[in-house]
Design an enzyme around this catalytic site. Structure first.
Site, short mmCIF file in Angstrom:
data_model
loop_
_atom_site.label_atom_id
_atom_site.label_comp_id
_atom_site.label_asym_id
_atom_site.label_seq_id
_atom_site.Cartn_x
_atom_site.Cartn_y
_atom_site.Cartn_z
N SER A 146 0.85 -1.18 0.00
CA SER A 146 0.00 0.00 0.00
C SER A 146 0.89 1.24 0.00
O SER A 146 2.12 1.12 0.00
CB SER A 146 -0.89 0.01 1.25
OG SER A 146 -0.08 0.32 2.37
N LYS A 147 0.23 2.38 0.04
CA LYS A 147 0.96 3.65 0.00
C LYS A 147 2.03 3.75 1.08
O LYS A 147 3.05 4.42 0.91
CB LYS A 147 -0.02 4.81 0.17
CG LYS A 147 -0.77 5.11 -1.10
CD LYS A 147 -1.43 6.48 -0.98
CE LYS A 147 -2.47 6.66 -2.07
NZ LYS A 147 -3.84 6.67 -1.56
N ARG A 148 1.76 3.08 2.19
CA ARG A 148 2.72 3.12 3.29
C ARG A 148 4.10 2.64 2.87
O ARG A 148 5.11 3.00 3.45
CB ARG A 148 2.25 2.20 4.44
CG ARG A 148 1.25 2.79 5.35
CD ARG A 148 0.94 1.80 6.47
NE ARG A 148 0.51 0.50 5.94
CZ ARG A 148 1.20 -0.62 6.06
NH1 ARG A 148 2.35 -0.63 6.71
NH2 ARG A 148 0.75 -1.74 5.56
N GLY A 206 5.60 3.25 0.14
CA GLY A 206 6.32 4.17 -0.75
C GLY A 206 5.52 4.42 -2.01
O GLY A 206 4.30 4.22 -2.04
#
Ligand code: GLU
Length: 493
Positions: free
Chosen positions: A270-272, A274
C-alpha cells in the site's frame, strides 16, 4: 478453442497502481500469448468516488507501460501526441465492438438484466432500513451466527413489492439458492463455497445504481470474456458472480486468482510502502520497460534463470502454469536493480533527454550529455541525476575542513592547490581533457602523493565527499570554471 479474451476492470478511484498494473500485464500476456484480445473496462459505477482524472491516469499509465488494449475507452485529449493515434479522439469514444466500455455508460444494459431477474422471480425488491439491517446483523453476531440478510423482503408478494417500489426507496437482492457451488481456479484448483453463508446480497440500489458483482457479470458476459485473471482478494466475490451467471443463464468464464503483492514487511502493498502508483514511479524516473519487467516477476517465474526480458520476450515466455500461488514480495531494491540495467541500455541521447526533465531551468543539452555520460552507471532512477550533479550547475558549498586529506594541514593544501592552479595555467594544456589533466598533474602527485593532490582538487570542484575523479569533473567544467573553483578553495583557506 474459443477466442481468448481477457480484461481488467479498474475503478477510477485513485491513481493506477502497481497491483492493477501487474494484473493488467498478466491478462495482456495471456491474451497475446494465445493470439487473443485484451480488454480495458472502466468500473466507474461508484459515482461518488470515481473521477475522470483517475480514468485518464489509468489509460495513460497503461499506454506508457506499453500494455495496449484491443478494446476499451480512448483518450480525449490531443496533447498526448506520443501515444498511438488509435487511442486518441476516436469518433466512437472507444475501440471495439462490445462497447461502451465505461460501466457508467451501460446503465440501460444493466436495467434490462435487472428486470429479467425480477420478472423471473430470481431477484426481489428490498425495502429494509439500514438501521434495522444493522440491528439484525448485530443480533446475529451476538447469537454466534454468521451475519447475513434474514430474508424479510423475500417474503413480500410481488404485487405488494411493486406497489411499494413506486413510492419507497429500494434495493434489489438476488435470491441466493441454498447449495454448495465450486469452481476450478486455474492456479489453485477446485474451490468450494457454501452459499448458505452468503445470503441474498444486493445487486443494485434502485435501478440506477447497479453494484459491482452484478455489473461485472453482465459485462464479462456481454464482452465475451473467456478468462478472468484478477487478484486473490476477489476470490470471495467469485461465488456471487457464479450464482448470478447461473441465474442469468450465462456461460461461465475461467478464473485465475493471482497471489497478493506484499511489502517487505509482509503486509499488503500500500501507499505506506512508498511510491506505488505508476505515475509516481514514472516521476521518480523508473523506465516503463523496467517496471513491466519487474511486475512480471511478481508472481511468475520463467523456467530459465533469466531476469531481464522485454515485453515481446515475456509474451513468448509467459506460461500460466509457471505462476506462483504464494504471495509476491515487492522490493524497491530489486526494482532499482532492474531499472539500472535498463538505464544502462539506453542510448546516451535518449537518457539525456529523460534527465533533462529533472532540471527546472533549461540546461544546455550537450553540457548535460557529458555529465550524464559520467553518471549513467550510477543511476538507479533518473530523478537521481539532479541531486548527484548539483555542483555542475553552481559553485559548490562545503566546509573548508573537507579539503583536508588525512593529516594534511591547511598550509599544505593551499600550497598544493596553488601548484595545481599553476599547472593548469600552463599554456600547453590547451586541450583540457582528462588524459591531459592527469598527465600534467603527474609531477605533483609524484611529489605529494595521489590522495594529497586528488582529494582537495576533487572537493574544490565538487564540494562532495564522493564524486567521480577530479580530472573527469574538470574536463566537463572546462578550464576556466575549474580554475575559478580552485581559487575559491584557496580563498576559503
Ligand atoms: N473493479 C474491480 C476492482 O478494481 C474489478 C475486479 C474484477 O476484476 O472483477 O477491483
Amino acid at each position: 478453442m474459443k477466442e481468448v479474451r481477457t480484461r481488467i476492470a479498474p475503478s477510477p478511484t485513485g491513481y493506477f497502481h502497481l497491483g492493477v498494473a501487474r494484473t493488467a500485464l498478466f491478462n495482456f500476456l495471456f491474451a497475446k500469448k494465445n493470439k487473443g484480445k485484451f480488454i480495458l473496462r472502466i468500473d466507474d459505477t461508484d459515482k461518488k468516488r470515481s473521477k475522470k482524472e483517475y480514468e485518464t491516469d489509468i489509460l495513460k499509465s497503461l499506454l506508457w507501460l506499453g500494455i495496449f488494449w484491443d478494446e476499451g475507452p480512448v483518450l480525449k485529449s490531443t496533447n498526448a501526441q506520443t501515444y498511438d493515434q488509435k487511442y486518441l479522439n476516436f469518433e466512437k469514444n472507444y475501440l471495439g465492438n462490445y462497447g461502451p466500455y465505461r460501466e457508467s455508460e451501460r446503465i440501460e444494459i444493466y436495467k434490462k438484466y435487472l428486470k429479467e431477474l425480477l420478472d423471473k422471480n430470481l431477484a426481489y425488491f428490498c425495502f429494509c432500513k439500514k438501521e434495522d439491517l444493522e440491528a439484525q446483523k448485530q443480533a446475529m453476531i451476538v447469537a454466534g451466527q454468521i451475519p447475513k440478510y434474514p430474508g424479510v423482503c423475500r417474503k413480500l408478494s410481488k404485487k405488494e413489492a411493486l406497489k411499494r417500489a413506486e413510492k419507497e426507496p429500494f434495493v434489489i437482492r438476488l435470491k441466493v439458492p441454498s447449495k454448495k457451488i465450486s469452481f476450478t481456479d486455474l492456479l489453485r484448483g477446485k474451490i468450494e463455497f457454501d452459499l448458505d453463508l452468503i445470503g441474498d446480497f444486493v445487486i443494485s440500489k434502485g435501478f440506477e445504481e447497479p453494484l459491482y458483482n452484478f455489473t461485472t457479470v453482465v459485462d464479462d458476459y456481454e464482452m465475451k470474456i473467456s478468462h478472468i485473471i484478477r487478484g486473490e482478494d476477489h476470490i470471495s466475490n467469485t461465488p456471487k458472480q457464479i450464482i448470478l451467471q447461473e441465474a442469468l443463464g450465462f456461460s461461465k468464464p475461467k478464473y485465475l486468482h493471482l497471489p497478493l503483492i506484499l511489502g517487505e514487511d509482509k503486509t499488503k502493498l500500500s501507499k505506506r510502502h512508498g511510491a506505488i502508483s505508476i505515475k509516481e514511479l514514472k516521476n521518480l524516473g523508473y523506465l516503463p520497460e523496467a517496471i513491466v519487467n519487474y511486475l512480471a516477476l511478481l508472481g511468475w517465474w520463467p523456467k530459465e534463470d533469466v531476469e531481464i526480458f522485454s515485453l515481446k520476450e515475456l509474451i513468448e515466455l509467459f506460461e500460466i502454469n509457471q505462476l506462483q500461488k504464494h504471495s509476491a514480495i515487492f522490493s524497491f531494491k530489486k526494482l532499482d536493480w532492474i531499472n539500472r540495467a535498463y538505464i544502462r541500455k539506453l542510448p546516451l541521447e535518449k537518457l539525456t533527454e529523460l534527465c533533462q526533465n529533472y532540471f527546472e531551468k533549461e540546461v544546455d543539452f550537450n553540457y548535460l550529455k557529458k555529465i550524464v555520460a559520467l553518471f549513467c552507471e550510477r543511476l538507479s532512477k533518473i530523478s537521481e541525476i539532479k541531486e548527484l550533479t548539483n555542483y555542475f550547475f553552481k559553485m559548490p558549498q562545503y566546509p573548508k575542513e573537507l579539503l583536508l586529506w588525512k593529516n594534511q594541514s591547511f598550509n599544505d593544501v593551499k600550497k598544493i592547490l596553488e601548484d595545481v592552479k599553476k599547472t593548469f595555467l600552463k599554456k600547453e594544456i590547451y586541450e583540457f581533457n582528462k588524459e591531459k589533466i592527469l598527465e600534467n598533474l603527474k609531477p605533483l602527485t609524484e611529489k605529494y602523493g595521489n590522495g594529497f593532490v586528488f582529494w582537495p582538487l576533487r572537493v574544490a570542484l565538487s564540494g562532495e565527499k564522493t564524486s567521480p575523479p577530479p580530472q573527469e569533473i574538470a574536463e566537463i567544467l572546462g578550464k576556466e570554471e575549474t580554475l575559478k573553483r580552485i581559487e575559491e578553495a584557496i580563498k576559503k583557506i
